[in-house]
Write a protein that holds these residues in place. Structure first.
Motif, PDB file in Angstrom:
ATOM      1  N   PRO A 118       0.846  -1.198   0.000  1.00  0.00           N
ATOM      2  CA  PRO A 118       0.000   0.000   0.000  1.00  0.00           C
ATOM      3  C   PRO A 118       0.879   1.245   0.000  1.00  0.00           C
ATOM      4  O   PRO A 118       1.981   1.240   0.560  1.00  0.00           O
ATOM      5  CB  PRO A 118      -0.776  -0.095   1.319  1.00  0.00           C
ATOM      6  N   TRP A 140       5.436   3.997   1.411  1.00  0.00           N
ATOM      7  CA  TRP A 140       4.812   2.679   1.238  1.00  0.00           C
ATOM      8  C   TRP A 140       5.311   1.737   2.326  1.00  0.00           C
ATOM      9  O   TRP A 140       6.304   2.007   3.004  1.00  0.00           O
ATOM     10  CB  TRP A 140       5.126   2.085  -0.131  1.00  0.00           C
ATOM     11  N   TYR A 141       4.611   0.623   2.494  1.00  0.00           N
ATOM     12  CA  TYR A 141       5.177  -0.451   3.275  1.00  0.00           C
ATOM     13  C   TYR A 141       4.799  -1.787   2.640  1.00  0.00           C
ATOM     14  O   TYR A 141       3.685  -1.973   2.153  1.00  0.00           O
ATOM     15  CB  TYR A 141       4.780  -0.384   4.750  1.00  0.00           C
ATOM     16  N   ILE A 143       3.734  -5.530   2.294  1.00  0.00           N
ATOM     17  CA  ILE A 143       2.866  -6.415   3.075  1.00  0.00           C
ATOM     18  C   ILE A 143       3.628  -7.660   3.530  1.00  0.00           C
ATOM     19  O   ILE A 143       3.449  -8.137   4.655  1.00  0.00           O
ATOM     20  CB  ILE A 143       1.620  -6.794   2.257  1.00  0.00           C
ATOM     21  N   ASP A 146       6.937  -6.213   5.622  1.00  0.00           N
ATOM     22  CA  ASP A 146       6.588  -5.273   6.691  1.00  0.00           C
ATOM     23  C   ASP A 146       7.637  -4.165   6.825  1.00  0.00           C
ATOM     24  O   ASP A 146       7.846  -3.618   7.905  1.00  0.00           O
ATOM     25  CB  ASP A 146       6.425  -6.005   8.033  1.00  0.00           C
ATOM     26  N   LYS A 147       8.281  -3.832   5.719  1.00  0.00           N
ATOM     27  CA  LYS A 147       9.295  -2.774   5.693  1.00  0.00           C
ATOM     28  C   LYS A 147       8.728  -1.567   4.941  1.00  0.00           C
ATOM     29  O   LYS A 147       8.045  -1.729   3.934  1.00  0.00           O
ATOM     30  CB  LYS A 147      10.569  -3.248   4.994  1.00  0.00           C
ATOM     31  N   ALA A 148       9.059  -0.383   5.420  1.00  0.00           N
ATOM     32  CA  ALA A 148       8.569   0.840   4.796  1.00  0.00           C
ATOM     33  C   ALA A 148       9.655   1.481   3.950  1.00  0.00           C
ATOM     34  O   ALA A 148      10.838   1.124   4.037  1.00  0.00           O
ATOM     35  CB  ALA A 148       8.082   1.816   5.863  1.00  0.00           C
ATOM     36  N   GLY A 149       9.253   2.411   3.148  1.00  0.00           N
ATOM     37  CA  GLY A 149      10.196   3.174   2.338  1.00  0.00           C
ATOM     38  C   GLY A 149       9.540   4.464   1.913  1.00  0.00           C
ATOM     39  O   GLY A 149       8.328   4.657   2.092  1.00  0.00           O
TER      40      GLY A 149
END
Lengths: 160, 81
Positions: A118, A140-141, A143, A146-149
């Motif tokens: 998402p 975003w992260y 799914i 479970d890491k964001a950027g």
């Protein structure tokens, strides 16, 4: 001197007239990004990217979006494709917020896994006389990971 | 995953991540602070549950139109992010 002033005035007037461009379904842009990956153990923590973005605007709120970019320092290719829903005034061509879901992938091992993520995006046309220049930011992260950027960049919308 | 679920997912951590990035830009350059605050305020307003409810309400009709071949494009700058 008068010719120069006339040329500047004409370009500004032309730019002002182009500030509200007729909407088109398909659009493409050349992109330049700074990107940050929020995994403290990752080999690739950030990079400068260049590439292309594309969109198909299907309805006032719904667009299909995608990108293909090259990470200049770490020498990787990365792509994304998905759907985005505009959550602000759909007729505001200067500023919008989009919420969506994209599949993000890369052939570069350090950017794995390929996964759905998402995302939230902001787009801003700060200069009415330059309607083809767009400033963007996205978070975003993943799914699966479970890491964001996040990325921040500039787009030049192509004239087609 | 339906559109409502993805909107909810994207409105959480991803939106917070964008806000962090824009806030960092505002902290790095005081001249950018007013614009950063403005953009953050608009982003927070966009992901407010009341606003998302209005967006949710519009989507089924738009999906129906798309599936019927009725295309009504817009020029969103965020489409190029």
């Amino acid at each position: 001197m008068r010719c120069i002033l006339a040329a500047v005035l004409l370009s500004l007037l032309t730019g002002a007239a182009q500030a509200q461009t007729p909407p088109r379904v398909f659009g493409g842009a050349v992109s330049l990004n700074g990107i940050w990956f929020d995994d403290p153990e990752a080999e690739v923590r950030n990079d400068l990217e260049a590439g292309l973005n594309a969109r198909a605007s299907l309805s006032p709120h719904i667009s299909l979006v995608g990108s293909g970019v090259y990470g200049i320092r770490n020498k990787y290719f990365r792509y994304s494709a998905g759907v985005r829903v505009t959550a602000t005034d759909v007729d505001n061509q200067a500023f919008s917020v989009g919420l969506g879901l994209q599949y993000r992938g890369s052939g570069y091992y350090e950017l794995k896994p390929d996964e759905w993520a998402p995302d939230a995006s902001v787009g801003w046309r700060p200069w009415p006389q330059l309607p083809d220049v767009v400033l963007v930011a996205q978070g975003w992260y993943g799914i699966e990971s479970d890491k964001a950027g996040a990325l921040a960049g500039i787009r030049y919308v192509l004239p087609f | 995953m339906d559109l409502l679920t993805l909107l909810g997912l994207a409105a959480g951590r991803p939106a917070d991540r964008v806000i962090s990035l824009i806030d960092a830009a505002g902290n790095a350059d005081p001249q950018l602070r007013p614009e950063a605050d403005n953009i953050i305020a608009q982003l927070r307003s966009a992901v407010d549950p009341a606003n998302l409810a209005n967006v949710f309400a519009a989507l089924p009709a738009e999906v129906k139109n798309i599936l019927s071949g009725i295309i009504d494009p817009r020029n969103h700058p965020s489409d190029f992010a």
